[in-house]
Design an enzyme around this catalytic site. Structure first.
Site, PDB file in Angstrom:
ATOM      1  N   SER A  18       0.882  -1.175   0.000  1.00 59.35           N
ATOM      2  CA  SER A  18       0.000   0.000   0.000  1.00 59.35           C
ATOM      3  C   SER A  18       0.917   1.221   0.000  1.00 59.35           C
ATOM      4  O   SER A  18       2.093   1.122   0.374  1.00 59.35           O
ATOM      5  CB  SER A  18      -0.928  -0.009   1.218  1.00 59.35           C
ATOM      6  OG  SER A  18      -0.183  -0.194   2.405  1.00 59.35           O
ATOM      7  N   GLU A  20       1.399   5.556   0.705  1.00 59.35           N
ATOM      8  CA  GLU A  20       0.901   6.782   1.341  1.00 59.35           C
ATOM      9  C   GLU A  20       1.354   8.006   0.552  1.00 59.35           C
ATOM     10  O   GLU A  20       2.511   8.097   0.152  1.00 59.35           O
ATOM     11  CB  GLU A  20       1.435   6.845   2.772  1.00 59.35           C
ATOM     12  CG  GLU A  20       0.965   8.087   3.514  1.00 59.35           C
ATOM     13  CD  GLU A  20       1.414   8.058   4.958  1.00 59.35           C
ATOM     14  OE1 GLU A  20       1.091   7.099   5.676  1.00 59.35           O
ATOM     15  OE2 GLU A  20       2.095   9.015   5.368  1.00 59.35           O
ATOM     16  N   ASP A 112      -0.877  15.628  16.049  1.00 57.55           N
ATOM     17  CA  ASP A 112       0.050  16.410  16.870  1.00 57.55           C
ATOM     18  C   ASP A 112      -0.501  17.818  17.038  1.00 57.55           C
ATOM     19  O   ASP A 112      -1.265  18.291  16.212  1.00 57.55           O
ATOM     20  CB  ASP A 112       1.424  16.477  16.187  1.00 57.55           C
ATOM     21  CG  ASP A 112       2.151  15.149  16.279  1.00 57.55           C
ATOM     22  OD1 ASP A 112       2.222  14.610  17.411  1.00 57.55           O
ATOM     23  OD2 ASP A 112       2.621  14.659  15.247  1.00 57.55           O
TER      24      ASP A 112
END
Ligand code: FAD
Length: 296
Positions: A18, A20, A112
Protein backbone atom coordinates in the site's frame (compact mmCIF):
# COMPACT_ATOMS: atom_id res chain seq x y z
CA UNK A 1 20.80 -19.60 3.45
CA UNK A 2 20.16 -21.62 0.29
CA UNK A 3 18.54 -19.31 -2.30
CA UNK A 4 15.65 -21.71 -2.90
CA UNK A 5 14.80 -21.51 0.81
CA UNK A 6 14.83 -17.71 0.88
CA UNK A 7 11.30 -16.40 0.39
CA UNK A 8 12.68 -13.19 -1.14
CA UNK A 9 14.28 -15.26 -3.89
CA UNK A 10 11.98 -18.18 -4.52
CA UNK A 11 9.07 -15.98 -5.62
CA UNK A 12 6.54 -17.87 -3.52
CA UNK A 13 5.54 -15.08 -1.14
CA UNK A 14 2.23 -13.37 -1.82
CA UNK A 15 3.38 -9.76 -1.55
CA UNK A 16 0.87 -6.98 -0.88
CA UNK A 17 1.69 -3.28 -0.82
CA UNK A 18 0.00 0.00 0.00
CA UNK A 19 1.18 3.54 -0.62
CA UNK A 20 0.90 6.78 1.34
CA UNK A 21 0.71 10.19 -0.32
CA UNK A 22 0.29 13.69 1.02
CA UNK A 23 -2.15 16.23 -0.45
CA UNK A 24 -0.47 18.71 -2.80
CA UNK A 25 -0.10 22.42 -2.01
CA UNK A 26 0.37 23.77 -5.53
CA UNK A 27 -0.54 22.97 -9.11
CA UNK A 28 2.99 21.68 -9.74
CA UNK A 29 2.88 19.42 -6.69
CA UNK A 30 -0.53 18.22 -7.79
CA UNK A 31 0.78 17.17 -11.15
CA UNK A 32 3.75 15.37 -9.50
CA UNK A 33 1.37 13.58 -7.17
CA UNK A 34 -0.85 12.34 -9.99
CA UNK A 35 2.13 11.26 -12.06
CA UNK A 36 3.27 9.19 -9.07
CA UNK A 37 -0.21 7.76 -8.51
CA UNK A 38 -0.50 6.76 -12.18
CA UNK A 39 2.93 5.13 -12.09
CA UNK A 40 2.26 3.13 -8.92
CA UNK A 41 -1.41 2.25 -9.53
CA UNK A 42 -0.70 -0.66 -11.95
CA UNK A 43 1.13 -2.42 -9.08
CA UNK A 44 -2.35 -3.04 -7.69
CA UNK A 45 -1.91 -1.78 -4.11
CA UNK A 46 -4.33 -3.00 -1.44
CA UNK A 47 -5.07 0.67 -0.70
CA UNK A 48 -3.54 4.11 -1.07
CA UNK A 49 -3.74 6.57 1.80
CA UNK A 50 -3.73 10.35 1.86
CA UNK A 51 -2.41 12.18 4.93
CA UNK A 52 -4.17 14.91 6.87
CA UNK A 53 -2.05 17.98 7.60
CA UNK A 54 -1.19 18.99 11.14
CA UNK A 55 -4.15 20.62 12.84
CA UNK A 56 -6.46 19.73 9.96
CA UNK A 57 -4.76 22.29 7.71
CA UNK A 58 -5.20 20.08 4.66
CA UNK A 59 -8.80 19.06 5.33
CA UNK A 60 -10.08 20.30 1.95
CA UNK A 61 -7.02 19.12 0.03
CA UNK A 62 -7.07 15.69 1.63
CA UNK A 63 -10.76 15.40 0.83
CA UNK A 64 -10.30 16.61 -2.77
CA UNK A 65 -7.43 14.15 -3.38
CA UNK A 66 -9.32 11.23 -1.91
CA UNK A 67 -12.52 12.14 -3.80
CA UNK A 68 -10.55 12.32 -7.07
CA UNK A 69 -9.02 8.90 -6.36
CA UNK A 70 -12.53 7.49 -5.99
CA UNK A 71 -13.78 9.19 -9.15
CA UNK A 72 -10.88 8.71 -11.52
CA UNK A 73 -9.15 5.49 -10.49
CA UNK A 74 -9.99 1.98 -9.39
CA UNK A 75 -7.71 2.37 -6.37
CA UNK A 76 -9.12 1.98 -2.87
CA UNK A 77 -8.31 5.21 -1.02
CA UNK A 78 -7.95 5.62 2.72
CA UNK A 79 -8.31 9.11 4.17
CA UNK A 80 -6.20 10.03 7.21
CA UNK A 81 -8.06 11.94 9.92
CA UNK A 82 -6.92 13.40 13.25
CA UNK A 83 -8.63 14.65 16.42
CA UNK A 84 -6.77 17.99 16.36
CA UNK A 85 -8.44 21.38 16.52
CA UNK A 86 -12.02 20.40 15.76
CA UNK A 87 -15.18 19.55 17.60
CA UNK A 88 -16.68 16.12 17.45
CA UNK A 89 -19.48 17.49 15.23
CA UNK A 90 -16.96 18.94 12.78
CA UNK A 91 -15.04 15.68 12.59
CA UNK A 92 -18.25 13.69 12.24
CA UNK A 93 -19.22 15.86 9.30
CA UNK A 94 -15.83 15.12 7.64
CA UNK A 95 -16.45 11.40 8.22
CA UNK A 96 -19.94 11.65 6.71
CA UNK A 97 -18.60 13.53 3.71
CA UNK A 98 -16.11 10.70 3.14
CA UNK A 99 -18.92 8.17 3.28
CA UNK A 100 -20.89 10.29 0.76
CA UNK A 101 -17.85 10.43 -1.55
CA UNK A 102 -17.62 6.63 -1.53
CA UNK A 103 -14.60 6.38 0.79
CA UNK A 104 -14.71 3.24 2.91
CA UNK A 105 -11.41 3.38 4.77
CA UNK A 106 -10.12 5.91 7.32
CA UNK A 107 -6.69 6.06 9.00
CA UNK A 108 -7.61 7.34 12.48
CA UNK A 109 -4.97 9.27 14.41
CA UNK A 110 -4.74 11.51 17.41
CA UNK A 111 -2.50 13.94 15.56
CA UNK A 112 0.05 16.41 16.87
CA UNK A 113 -0.49 19.91 18.26
CA UNK A 114 -0.18 22.72 15.68
CA UNK A 115 3.36 23.46 17.01
CA UNK A 116 4.39 19.98 15.82
CA UNK A 117 5.51 16.67 17.36
CA UNK A 118 7.03 17.12 20.81
CA UNK A 119 4.72 19.98 21.88
CA UNK A 120 2.15 19.07 24.49
CA UNK A 121 -1.06 17.70 23.00
CA UNK A 122 -4.30 19.21 24.27
CA UNK A 123 -7.48 17.66 23.01
CA UNK A 124 -10.15 20.09 21.77
CA UNK A 125 -12.62 20.40 24.67
CA UNK A 126 -15.54 19.52 22.39
CA UNK A 127 -13.60 17.07 20.26
CA UNK A 128 -12.54 13.46 20.24
CA UNK A 129 -10.11 13.11 23.15
CA UNK A 130 -7.95 10.24 21.88
CA UNK A 131 -7.35 8.18 18.76
CA UNK A 132 -9.30 5.38 20.48
CA UNK A 133 -12.34 7.68 20.80
CA UNK A 134 -11.98 8.61 17.15
CA UNK A 135 -11.87 4.96 16.04
CA UNK A 136 -15.07 4.29 18.00
CA UNK A 137 -16.71 7.42 16.53
CA UNK A 138 -15.85 6.40 12.97
CA UNK A 139 -17.15 2.87 13.46
CA UNK A 140 -20.39 4.30 14.84
CA UNK A 141 -20.93 6.48 11.77
CA UNK A 142 -20.49 3.92 9.04
CA UNK A 143 -19.15 0.64 7.81
CA UNK A 144 -15.56 1.89 7.50
CA UNK A 145 -12.33 -0.02 7.58
CA UNK A 146 -10.28 1.74 10.25
CA UNK A 147 -6.49 1.69 10.27
CA UNK A 148 -4.44 3.08 13.17
CA UNK A 149 -0.78 3.81 13.92
CA UNK A 150 1.63 1.55 15.79
CA UNK A 151 5.02 2.41 17.26
CA UNK A 152 7.71 -0.30 17.32
CA UNK A 153 9.97 2.08 19.31
CA UNK A 154 6.97 3.43 21.29
CA UNK A 155 5.37 6.81 20.77
CA UNK A 156 7.61 9.49 22.32
CA UNK A 157 4.89 10.44 24.84
CA UNK A 158 4.35 6.85 26.04
CA UNK A 159 6.09 5.85 29.25
CA UNK A 160 6.88 2.31 28.13
CA UNK A 161 6.42 0.10 25.10
CA UNK A 162 3.91 -1.99 27.09
CA UNK A 163 1.78 1.13 27.72
CA UNK A 164 1.97 1.88 24.04
CA UNK A 165 0.86 -1.65 23.16
CA UNK A 166 -2.04 -1.25 25.63
CA UNK A 167 -3.12 1.81 23.62
CA UNK A 168 -2.96 -0.25 20.43
CA UNK A 169 -5.07 -2.94 22.09
CA UNK A 170 -7.63 -0.28 23.08
CA UNK A 171 -7.77 0.98 19.48
CA UNK A 172 -8.38 -2.58 18.28
CA UNK A 173 -11.12 -3.06 20.90
CA UNK A 174 -12.70 0.18 19.61
CA UNK A 175 -12.82 -1.27 16.09
CA UNK A 176 -9.45 -0.76 14.36
CA UNK A 177 -8.90 -3.41 11.70
CA UNK A 178 -5.27 -2.77 10.72
CA UNK A 179 -2.22 -0.84 11.95
CA UNK A 180 0.65 0.79 10.08
CA UNK A 181 3.90 1.30 11.94
CA UNK A 182 5.99 4.40 12.27
CA UNK A 183 9.01 3.91 10.03
CA UNK A 184 12.04 2.06 11.39
CA UNK A 185 15.40 1.01 10.01
CA UNK A 186 16.31 -1.96 12.20
CA UNK A 187 14.11 -4.85 11.16
CA UNK A 188 14.84 -6.55 14.46
CA UNK A 189 12.98 -3.70 16.20
CA UNK A 190 9.83 -4.35 14.15
CA UNK A 191 10.04 -8.15 14.43
CA UNK A 192 10.42 -8.01 18.23
CA UNK A 193 7.55 -5.53 18.45
CA UNK A 194 5.35 -7.76 16.31
CA UNK A 195 6.11 -10.62 18.64
CA UNK A 196 5.09 -8.59 21.71
CA UNK A 197 1.94 -7.36 20.01
CA UNK A 198 0.93 -10.94 19.15
CA UNK A 199 1.74 -12.07 22.70
CA UNK A 200 -0.60 -9.33 23.92
CA UNK A 201 -3.35 -11.02 21.86
CA UNK A 202 -3.55 -8.36 19.14
CA UNK A 203 -4.21 -10.12 15.87
CA UNK A 204 -4.87 -7.38 13.30
CA UNK A 205 -2.32 -6.92 10.48
CA UNK A 206 0.56 -4.65 11.59
CA UNK A 207 2.01 -3.33 8.34
CA UNK A 208 5.63 -2.21 8.46
CA UNK A 209 5.84 1.43 7.38
CA UNK A 210 8.80 1.68 5.01
CA UNK A 211 10.35 5.03 4.27
CA UNK A 212 12.72 5.11 1.32
CA UNK A 213 15.34 7.68 2.30
CA UNK A 214 14.82 10.26 -0.44
CA UNK A 215 16.73 12.83 1.62
CA UNK A 216 18.82 11.60 4.57
CA UNK A 217 18.97 14.91 6.45
CA UNK A 218 15.21 15.42 6.26
CA UNK A 219 14.49 11.82 7.25
CA UNK A 220 16.90 12.03 10.21
CA UNK A 221 15.28 15.28 11.39
CA UNK A 222 11.82 13.84 11.10
CA UNK A 223 12.89 10.64 12.86
CA UNK A 224 14.24 12.64 15.78
CA UNK A 225 10.91 14.43 16.21
CA UNK A 226 8.87 11.25 16.04
CA UNK A 227 11.02 9.00 18.23
CA UNK A 228 12.24 6.72 15.45
CA UNK A 229 15.94 5.93 15.75
CA UNK A 230 18.42 6.36 12.95
CA UNK A 231 21.27 3.87 13.30
CA UNK A 232 24.85 5.03 12.80
CA UNK A 233 25.35 2.51 9.96
CA UNK A 234 22.60 4.29 8.02
CA UNK A 235 24.16 7.72 8.56
CA UNK A 236 27.50 6.24 7.46
CA UNK A 237 26.00 4.98 4.23
CA UNK A 238 24.88 8.48 3.25
CA UNK A 239 27.92 10.31 4.65
CA UNK A 240 29.89 12.36 2.15
CA UNK A 241 27.14 12.30 -0.49
CA UNK A 242 25.60 15.70 0.37
CA UNK A 243 26.43 17.00 -3.11
CA UNK A 244 25.89 13.80 -5.02
CA UNK A 245 22.16 13.22 -5.48
CA UNK A 246 22.59 10.51 -8.12
CA UNK A 247 24.64 8.27 -5.79
CA UNK A 248 22.31 9.10 -2.88
CA UNK A 249 19.40 7.72 -4.90
CA UNK A 250 21.27 4.49 -5.61
CA UNK A 251 22.15 4.13 -1.93
CA UNK A 252 18.54 4.82 -0.96
CA UNK A 253 17.35 2.08 -3.31
CA UNK A 254 19.95 -0.35 -1.94
CA UNK A 255 19.03 0.43 1.69
CA UNK A 256 15.30 0.03 1.12
CA UNK A 257 15.81 -3.12 -0.95
CA UNK A 258 17.91 -4.69 1.79
CA UNK A 259 15.27 -3.80 4.38
CA UNK A 260 12.22 -5.17 2.57
CA UNK A 261 13.92 -8.30 1.19
CA UNK A 262 15.18 -9.15 4.66
CA UNK A 263 11.63 -8.71 6.00
CA UNK A 264 10.32 -11.04 3.27
CA UNK A 265 12.89 -13.62 4.40
CA UNK A 266 11.44 -13.17 7.90
CA UNK A 267 7.98 -14.01 6.57
CA UNK A 268 6.59 -10.47 6.20
CA UNK A 269 4.53 -10.06 3.02
CA UNK A 270 2.51 -6.86 3.47
CA UNK A 271 4.28 -3.49 3.21
CA UNK A 272 3.18 0.14 3.49
CA UNK A 273 5.38 2.67 1.71
CA UNK A 274 5.69 6.31 2.70
CA UNK A 275 6.14 7.53 -0.90
CA UNK A 276 6.65 11.28 -0.25
CA UNK A 277 4.69 11.54 -3.52
CA UNK A 278 7.68 10.17 -5.45
CA UNK A 279 7.18 6.98 -7.40
CA UNK A 280 10.51 5.87 -8.85
CA UNK A 281 12.21 4.45 -5.79
CA UNK A 282 9.05 2.78 -4.50
CA UNK A 283 8.31 1.34 -7.94
CA UNK A 284 11.81 -0.16 -8.13
CA UNK A 285 11.50 -1.70 -4.65
CA UNK A 286 8.11 -3.18 -5.54
CA UNK A 287 9.65 -4.65 -8.69
CA UNK A 288 12.35 -6.28 -6.55
CA UNK A 289 9.60 -7.67 -4.36
CA UNK A 290 8.26 -9.39 -7.46
CA UNK A 291 5.32 -7.12 -8.21
CA UNK A 292 4.60 -6.44 -11.87
CA UNK A 293 2.36 -3.81 -13.41
CA UNK A 294 -1.14 -5.03 -14.21
CA UNK A 295 -2.83 -3.84 -17.39
CA UNK A 296 -5.36 -1.07 -16.67
P1 FAD B 1 -1.90 7.37 19.61
O1 FAD B 1 -1.93 5.92 19.43
O2 FAD B 1 -3.16 8.06 19.83
O3 FAD B 1 -0.94 7.68 20.84
C1 FAD B 1 -0.49 8.99 21.15
C2 FAD B 1 0.01 9.07 22.57
O4 FAD B 1 -1.10 9.13 23.46
C3 FAD B 1 0.83 7.84 22.98
O5 FAD B 1 1.90 8.27 23.77
C4 FAD B 1 -0.17 7.03 23.78
O6 FAD B 1 0.46 6.21 24.74
C5 FAD B 1 -1.02 8.12 24.42
N1 FAD B 1 -2.39 7.65 24.69
C6 FAD B 1 -3.32 7.30 23.77
N2 FAD B 1 -4.47 6.95 24.37
C7 FAD B 1 -4.25 7.12 25.70
C8 FAD B 1 -5.06 6.95 26.85
N3 FAD B 1 -6.33 6.53 26.76
N4 FAD B 1 -4.51 7.23 28.04
C9 FAD B 1 -3.24 7.64 28.15
N5 FAD B 1 -2.42 7.83 27.09
C10 FAD B 1 -2.93 7.57 25.90
N6 FAD B 1 -0.25 12.94 11.82
C11 FAD B 1 -1.02 13.84 11.16
O7 FAD B 1 -1.19 14.99 11.63
N7 FAD B 1 -1.62 13.52 9.97
C12 FAD B 1 -1.49 12.29 9.39
O8 FAD B 1 -2.04 12.03 8.33
C13 FAD B 1 -0.69 11.31 10.07
N8 FAD B 1 -0.54 10.05 9.58
C14 FAD B 1 0.19 9.12 10.29
C15 FAD B 1 0.27 7.81 9.80
C16 FAD B 1 1.00 6.84 10.50
C17 FAD B 1 1.05 5.44 9.95
C18 FAD B 1 1.68 7.19 11.70
C19 FAD B 1 2.51 6.18 12.44
C20 FAD B 1 1.59 8.50 12.19
C21 FAD B 1 0.85 9.46 11.50
N9 FAD B 1 0.71 10.77 11.99
C22 FAD B 1 -0.07 11.69 11.31
C23 FAD B 1 1.41 11.19 13.22
C24 FAD B 1 0.56 11.05 14.49
O9 FAD B 1 -0.55 11.91 14.41
C25 FAD B 1 1.43 11.45 15.68
O10 FAD B 1 2.46 10.52 15.86
C26 FAD B 1 0.71 11.72 17.01
O11 FAD B 1 1.67 12.23 17.94
C27 FAD B 1 0.11 10.51 17.67
O12 FAD B 1 -1.10 10.12 17.11
P2 FAD B 1 -1.42 8.55 16.99
O13 FAD B 1 -2.83 8.35 16.65
O14 FAD B 1 -0.41 7.96 16.08
O15 FAD B 1 -1.05 8.01 18.43
Amino acid sequence: MNSALRPSRNGQSQIAVSFEFFPPKSAEMESNLWESIHRLAPLDPTFVSVTYGAGGTTRERTHATVARLVKETSLKPAAHLTCVGATREEIDSVIRSYADAGVKHIVALRGDPPEGPGAQFRAHPGGYQTSTDLVAGIRKLGDFEVTVSAYPEKHPESGTLDQDIDVLAAKVDAGATRAITQFFFENETYLKYLNRVRQRGINIPILPGIVPVQNFKQTANFAQRTGASVPQWLADRFAGLENDPATRRLIAAAVAAEQVLDLVDEGICDFHFYTMNKADLVYAICHLLGLRAKAA
